[in-house]
Design an enzyme around this catalytic site. Structure first.
Site, PDB file in Angstrom:
ATOM      1  N   HIS A 130     -38.477   6.104   4.787  1.00 50.73           N
ATOM      2  CA  HIS A 130     -39.616   5.942   5.676  1.00 50.73           C
ATOM      3  C   HIS A 130     -40.879   6.025   4.828  1.00 50.73           C
ATOM      4  CE1 HIS A 130     -42.114   6.226   9.250  1.00 50.73           C
ATOM      5  NE2 HIS A 130     -42.835   7.066   8.538  1.00 50.73           N
ATOM      6  N   ASP A 155     -40.612   9.979  22.232  1.00 50.87           N
ATOM      7  CA  ASP A 155     -41.662   9.743  21.235  1.00 50.87           C
ATOM      8  C   ASP A 155     -42.621   8.662  21.707  1.00 50.87           C
ATOM      9  OD1 ASP A 155     -42.968   9.930  18.603  1.00 50.87           O
ATOM     10  OD2 ASP A 155     -42.257   7.876  18.413  1.00 50.87           O
ATOM     11  N   ARG A 198     -50.833  10.821  22.389  1.00 49.81           N
ATOM     12  CA  ARG A 198     -51.541  11.351  21.204  1.00 49.81           C
ATOM     13  C   ARG A 198     -52.642  10.393  20.780  1.00 49.81           C
ATOM     14  NH1 ARG A 198     -47.057  11.618  17.083  1.00 49.81           N
ATOM     15  NH2 ARG A 198     -48.686  12.211  15.649  1.00 49.81           N
ATOM     16  N   SER A 213     -42.291  13.042  15.436  1.00 52.55           N
ATOM     17  CA  SER A 213     -42.328  11.637  15.819  1.00 52.55           C
ATOM     18  C   SER A 213     -41.536  10.782  14.825  1.00 52.55           C
ATOM     19  CB  SER A 213     -43.799  11.193  15.877  1.00 52.55           C
ATOM     20  OG  SER A 213     -43.903   9.805  16.009  1.00 52.55           O
ATOM     21  N   LYS A 246     -37.061   9.471  15.350  1.00 50.71           N
ATOM     22  CA  LYS A 246     -36.604   8.078  15.280  1.00 50.71           C
ATOM     23  C   LYS A 246     -35.639   7.886  14.111  1.00 50.71           C
ATOM     24  CE  LYS A 246     -40.922   7.063  15.483  1.00 50.71           C
ATOM     25  NZ  LYS A 246     -42.315   6.680  15.672  1.00 50.71           N
TER      26      LYS A 246
END
Ligand code: URA
Length: 429
Positions: A81, A160, A167, A182, A186
């Protein structure tokens, strides 16, 4: 659980009991909690934080709010990520490099928003490429090809989606525990066993300072470990763009160059380093130098390129068709001679956005051909009038209106700057 008492607990800086936190997330996902109570809680978390245990429970509950994939393959599953940046095309060469090394890469990626580009937008500039596959096809292609890149499905971590949307409009995005939950909910739902985080810092990144990037990396790794994953992180520089291109089709073209053993040094270096860490954490190699060597070989001998083509074809793409090309390609002349001392990622990201390469609103459609190419990189010499980059756009007016802004991103100096430190830190859990 009484919602206002739950909010009060965090407002007053106390720890949430596990059962309450899990019930809260169920209420977020099934819609029984109203927006105003969730928003109040988000602000309490923003102000008072969550400890490591609460962050792990929140992440786990958010992950379980939807489908969770599991992989029953004979080879290790890995994913990375990136917190995102300007010119960050690393996933495109990285996934086939890892698959060529013998790893399975189920990669669920995002779209660009604001300054940072998105892997899905880049891939969609390849004619025919389909990022909206069913979970069944995703599973089949990961098993058959070794890598598959798709978009987030509606059933993955739905809690999320609601929390992130709230948010975004309540000024509570920049909270390390909320960002951690968050991202991780995922990634964990996607099911890969080994995770690498590329946490970027600098003007083109979400985290502006190395210290903040480090704190986020620590939080991601701690949460991943608690939830049974093998995690590593690289803290990397995003004060300057990655590579010489910014824009969707332009970045695909540059990724293809890297997959042919060429391309800009920084993109190649990061692909090799990330692939090496992923392979090492999956247990494929005895040490990092061996893993780096093997990753570099897949770029130099064409095997990762062949894997990329296989992935493109498997996802409906036509790799032999030309990529979209802009009508206008305007040079930006250097105002004087000198060495490129710095290229500001934020300004370049803004120019790319104004050229049409990105989205201002989630509903915008990016122009796949727009962006900047042939960007000079730090340390290179330039003569007056020589192009420092080219602006690719649909009209001459649009490109011409951005020449001065583009120039302002470049700092030229009489002497060569010190070497850029691309990978500032490596964190191994
Ligand atoms: N990316 C995410 O998915 N969530 C965040 O909160 C920030 C970045």
């Amino acid at each position: 659980m009484i919602p206002q008492w739950f909010i009060e607990t965090k407002r007053d800086g106390h720890e949430h009991p596990e059962a309450d936190l899990r019930e809260w997330v169920r209420g977020v996902a099934d819609g029984t909690l109203p927006d105003y109570q969730i928003a109040a809680w988000l602000m309490a978390v923003y102000l008072n934080g969550l400890n490591e245990t609460e962050t792990a429970i929140l992440t786990d509950a958010m992950m379980r709010s939807g489908d969770c994939l599991s992989w029953d393959l004979s080879i290790p599953t890995v994913d990375k990520h990136s917190t995102g940046g300007v010119g960050d095309k690393i996933s495109l060469p990285l996934a086939p490099v890892c698959a060529t090394l013998g790893l399975a890469v189920p990669m669920i990626s995002g779209r660009g928003l604001g300054l940072t580009g998105g892997t899905l937008d880049k891939l969609e500039s390849i004619p025919g490429f389909n990022v909206r596959l069913s979970v069944e096809d995703f599973r089949r292609l990961v098993a058959e090809v070794g890598c598959c890149l798709i978009g987030q499905t509606d059933s993955l971590a739905p809690a999320d989606r609601r929390l992130y949307a709230l948010r975004d409009v309540t000024a509570t995005v920049p909270s390390i525990p909320l960002i951690t939950a968050s991202i991780m909910s995922k990634k964990l739902a996607e099911g890969a066993h080994c995770l690498l985080f590329d946490v970027k810092f600098g003007s083109g990144a979400f985290m502006r300072t190395q210290a903040d990037a480090h704190r986020l990396a620590d939080s991601l790794i701690a949460t991943g470990r608690r939830l049974g994953r093998v995690c590593r992180a690289l803290i990397t520089d995003m004060d300057q763009p990655l590579g010489r291109t910014v824009g969707n089709a332009l970045e695909v073209q540059e990724s293809l160059e890297v997959l042919q053993g060429r391309g800009p040094w920084d993109v190649r270096a990061l692909v090799i380093e990330e692939a090496a860490h992923m392979a090492l954490s999956a247990g494929l190699f005895a040490d990092l130098p061996l893993a780096r060597q093997a990753a570099a070989k897949t770029l130099d001998d064409g095997s990762a390129l062949a894997k990329f083509r296989q992935m493109v074809i498997a996802q409906g793409g036509r790799p032999d068709e030309p990529l979209p090309k802009a009508k206008i390609r305007l040079p930006v002349p250097a105002p004087c001679d000198g060495y490129v001392a710095h290229v500001d990622a934020e300004t370049i990201g803004r120019v790319a956005l104004e050229l049409g390469a990105g989205r201002v609103k989630v509903t915008d459609t990016p122009d796949p051909a727009a962006g900047l190419d042939c960007l000079l990189q730090q340390g290179e010499r330039v003569d007056p009038g020589q192009p420092i980059c080219f602006l690719c756009a649909d009209t001459e007016e649009r490109a011409a209106s951005l020449i001065e802004k583009t120039r302002s991103a470049f700092t030229l100096a009489a002497t060569p700057p010190p070497e850029r430190l691309l990978i500032a830190e490596t964190i191994v859990a």
